[in-house]
Design an enzyme around this catalytic site. Sequence first.
Site, mmCIF file in Angstrom:
data_model
loop_
_atom_site.group_PDB
_atom_site.id
_atom_site.type_symbol
_atom_site.label_atom_id
_atom_site.label_comp_id
_atom_site.label_asym_id
_atom_site.label_seq_id
_atom_site.Cartn_x
_atom_site.Cartn_y
_atom_site.Cartn_z
ATOM 1 C CG HIS A 111 -0.275 -0.179 2.511
ATOM 2 N ND1 HIS A 111 0.112 -1.428 2.973
ATOM 3 C CD2 HIS A 111 0.127 0.700 3.457
ATOM 4 C CE1 HIS A 111 0.692 -1.299 4.142
ATOM 5 N NE2 HIS A 111 0.731 -0.015 4.465
ATOM 6 C CG HIS A 164 1.016 5.280 4.279
ATOM 7 N ND1 HIS A 164 0.148 5.160 5.341
ATOM 8 C CD2 HIS A 164 1.800 4.168 4.317
ATOM 9 C CE1 HIS A 164 0.395 4.032 5.996
ATOM 10 N NE2 HIS A 164 1.400 3.421 5.398
HETATM 11 P P1 AMP Z 1 1.824 0.391 7.359
HETATM 12 O O1 AMP Z 1 2.262 0.651 8.776
HETATM 13 O O2 AMP Z 1 2.629 1.131 6.339
HETATM 14 O O3 AMP Z 1 1.713 -1.090 7.068
HETATM 15 O O4 AMP Z 1 0.377 1.025 7.259
HETATM 16 C C1 AMP Z 1 -0.786 0.347 7.590
HETATM 17 C C2 AMP Z 1 -1.861 1.392 7.661
HETATM 18 O O5 AMP Z 1 -3.100 0.756 7.522
HETATM 19 C C3 AMP Z 1 -1.920 2.171 8.976
HETATM 20 O O6 AMP Z 1 -1.828 3.565 8.691
HETATM 21 C C4 AMP Z 1 -3.270 1.792 9.567
HETATM 22 O O7 AMP Z 1 -3.879 2.878 10.231
HETATM 23 C C5 AMP Z 1 -4.039 1.386 8.348
HETATM 24 N N1 AMP Z 1 -5.093 0.416 8.537
HETATM 25 C C6 AMP Z 1 -5.004 -0.785 9.178
HETATM 26 N N2 AMP Z 1 -6.174 -1.444 9.093
HETATM 27 C C7 AMP Z 1 -7.015 -0.665 8.370
HETATM 28 C C8 AMP Z 1 -8.361 -0.786 7.930
HETATM 29 N N3 AMP Z 1 -9.094 -1.865 8.241
HETATM 30 N N4 AMP Z 1 -8.902 0.207 7.201
HETATM 31 C C9 AMP Z 1 -8.165 1.311 6.898
HETATM 32 N N5 AMP Z 1 -6.887 1.489 7.274
HETATM 33 C C10 AMP Z 1 -6.321 0.528 8.003
#
Ligand code: AMP
Length: 138
Positions: free
Chosen positions: A101, A103
């Site tokens: 993903h 950001h």
């Molecule tokens: P990372 O730390 O780069 O893997 O980012 C994961 C991101 O996913 C974090 O910013 C979380 O807040 C977000 N996240 C986790 N679960 C969900 C969800 N169910 N819906 C939307 N965002 C999520």
Amino acid sequence: MKKDDCIFCKIANGEIPSATLYEDERFRVILDLGPASKGHALILPKEHYPNLYELPDELAEKVILLAKKMIVKMTKALDCDGFNVVQNNGAPAGQTVFHFHMHLIPRYENDDAGFGWNTGELSEADKEDILAKMREID
Ligand code: AMP
Ligand code: ZN
């Protein structure tokens, strides 16, 4: 290619509802549930790839074009003053969800989103070491 126990596979493919800002055949862009700032969004490919290392080139090209398109539109919509476009690979780099993903973090003058890292100083030894090691690969 989806992964059964992957929450981002389910979100990207609409099996779990999300606040969707954009969707096409390959991607869904959603609002992050733990936003660093107002409008923090995530670009999710619909196919499961754990990280950038494993993302096919063809999708990697598309993702940066989509990021650009999204931040242009979001900057107009949210009237933000800048953007962090961030992508974490591996737990030590801060990755917590192991489905690729990207950001998109809107930044506002004087916000307290607090994104950054501690800076050091590039030593001669490190510089030579890195340059030599990089030359050895290929
Ligand atoms: P990372 O730390 O780069 O893997 O980012 C994961 C991101 O996913 C974090 O910013 C979380 O807040 C977000 N996240 C986790 N679960 C969900 C969800 N169910 N819906 C939307 N965002 C999520
Ligand atoms: Zn997945």
